[in-house]
Design a protein around this motif. Sequence first.
Motif, PDB file in Angstrom:
ATOM      1  N   ILE A  51       0.858  -1.193   0.000  1.00 28.00           N
ATOM      2  CA  ILE A  51       0.000   0.000   0.000  1.00 28.00           C
ATOM      3  C   ILE A  51       0.893   1.241   0.000  1.00 28.00           C
ATOM      4  CG2 ILE A  51      -1.744   1.290   1.290  1.00 28.00           C
ATOM      5  CD1 ILE A  51      -2.548  -1.423   2.581  1.00 28.00           C
ATOM      6  N   VAL A  52       0.581   2.196  -0.873  1.00 31.32           N
ATOM      7  CA  VAL A  52       1.341   3.438  -0.955  1.00 31.32           C
ATOM      8  C   VAL A  52       0.397   4.600  -0.700  1.00 31.32           C
ATOM      9  CG1 VAL A  52       2.715   4.917  -2.483  1.00 31.32           C
ATOM     10  CG2 VAL A  52       2.949   2.420  -2.612  1.00 31.32           C
ATOM     11  N   ARG A  53       0.810   5.525   0.124  1.00 28.98           N
ATOM     12  CA  ARG A  53       0.023   6.729   0.419  1.00 28.98           C
ATOM     13  C   ARG A  53       0.918   7.944   0.268  1.00 28.98           C
ATOM     14  NH1 ARG A  53      -4.106   4.033  -0.080  1.00 28.98           N
ATOM     15  NH2 ARG A  53      -5.521   3.547   1.612  1.00 28.98           N
ATOM     16  N   ARG A  54       0.338   9.054  -0.196  1.00 29.15           N
ATOM     17  CA  ARG A  54       1.072  10.311  -0.322  1.00 29.15           C
ATOM     18  C   ARG A  54       0.836  11.171   0.912  1.00 29.15           C
ATOM     19  NH1 ARG A  54       3.387  10.494  -5.005  1.00 29.15           N
ATOM     20  NH2 ARG A  54       2.429   9.627  -6.868  1.00 29.15           N
ATOM     21  N   ARG A 109       0.342  15.150   6.626  1.00 22.89           N
ATOM     22  CA  ARG A 109      -0.425  14.004   7.119  1.00 22.89           C
ATOM     23  C   ARG A 109      -0.394  12.859   6.118  1.00 22.89           C
ATOM     24  NH1 ARG A 109      -5.735  17.520   8.265  1.00 22.89           N
ATOM     25  NH2 ARG A 109      -5.376  17.754   6.040  1.00 22.89           N
ATOM     26  N   VAL A 110      -0.530  11.657   6.666  1.00 24.24           N
ATOM     27  CA  VAL A 110      -0.642  10.463   5.850  1.00 24.24           C
ATOM     28  C   VAL A 110      -1.774   9.628   6.449  1.00 24.24           C
ATOM     29  CG1 VAL A 110       1.106   9.152   7.141  1.00 24.24           C
ATOM     30  CG2 VAL A 110       0.623   8.544   4.781  1.00 24.24           C
ATOM     31  N   VAL A 111      -2.577   9.020   5.605  1.00 31.53           N
ATOM     32  CA  VAL A 111      -3.695   8.206   6.063  1.00 31.53           C
ATOM     33  C   VAL A 111      -3.239   6.761   6.213  1.00 31.53           C
ATOM     34  CG1 VAL A 111      -5.979   7.319   5.458  1.00 31.53           C
ATOM     35  CG2 VAL A 111      -5.396   9.706   4.981  1.00 31.53           C
ATOM     36  N   ILE A 112      -3.504   6.187   7.377  1.00 32.66           N
ATOM     37  CA  ILE A 112      -3.241   4.765   7.589  1.00 32.66           C
ATOM     38  C   ILE A 112      -4.485   4.022   7.115  1.00 32.66           C
ATOM     39  CG2 ILE A 112      -2.747   2.975   9.287  1.00 32.66           C
ATOM     40  CD1 ILE A 112      -1.459   5.219  11.009  1.00 32.66           C
ATOM     41  N   PRO A 113      -4.338   3.124   6.135  1.00 33.41           N
ATOM     42  CA  PRO A 113      -5.508   2.443   5.570  1.00 33.41           C
ATOM     43  C   PRO A 113      -6.342   1.706   6.624  1.00 33.41           C
ATOM     44  CG  PRO A 113      -3.555   2.026   4.259  1.00 33.41           C
ATOM     45  CD  PRO A 113      -3.094   2.722   5.499  1.00 33.41           C
ATOM     46  N   LYS A 114      -7.642   1.674   6.364  1.00 32.56           N
ATOM     47  CA  LYS A 114      -8.599   1.070   7.292  1.00 32.56           C
ATOM     48  C   LYS A 114      -8.249  -0.384   7.607  1.00 32.56           C
ATOM     49  CE  LYS A 114     -13.569   0.638   7.998  1.00 32.56           C
ATOM     50  NZ  LYS A 114     -14.877   0.988   7.452  1.00 32.56           N
ATOM     51  N   GLU A 115      -7.815  -1.144   6.581  1.00 31.73           N
ATOM     52  CA  GLU A 115      -7.487  -2.548   6.800  1.00 31.73           C
ATOM     53  C   GLU A 115      -6.359  -2.697   7.817  1.00 31.73           C
ATOM     54  OE1 GLU A 115      -6.459  -1.529   2.983  1.00 31.73           O
ATOM     55  OE2 GLU A 115      -8.414  -0.817   3.622  1.00 31.73           O
TER      56      GLU A 115
END
Length: 180
Positions: free
Chosen positions: A6-9, A15-21
């Motif tokens: 998983i890659v997030r910008r 801020r960076v969002v931590i995926p729900k899963e």
Amino acid sequence: MKATGIVRRIDDLGRVVIPKEIRRTMRIREGDPLEIYTDKDGGVIFKKYSLMGGLVEFAGQLCETLNRTSGRVAVITDRDNCIAAAGAPRRELMDKAISPELERLMEGRQIYQHKAGDAVVPLLSGEEKFSLSTAAPILSEGDVLGCVVLAGQGGELDGGEVDYKLAQSISGFLGRHMES
């Protein structure tokens, strides 16, 4: 470290969002504190921060005393895991995830005591070996930090007033200790 794919910008506020899963798997809830580490390879690691984590040695001594006094398996948890235990092999309990049922009891902010005929409440997630006899949530400034648990196996779960008062006293003491 284990790659998730998983890659997030990072947004313009850093801020960076931590995926729900990942939040669900790691039991990260809104408002949970995260500790930030860096490694020598330039990695950034987020780890759930436990206020109770700094009390592991002290909590272990309290568990030893509770175990000698009550004759029961004594456990102190944070909101997710067992951080101290006495009366059972430590490897069976230490750093193991608590059961969702115990999480719900803690969130209810009431002391639980097993009564004859009640359904058994497991201590650990996915394991039935140890069940709750008495459980007193550790509250500090209105927040649930963990739980003091007296546990047993099989039919040895019915606790008395002494167990209730011991768990209540230790959880109250730890809650006040965390406020100072």
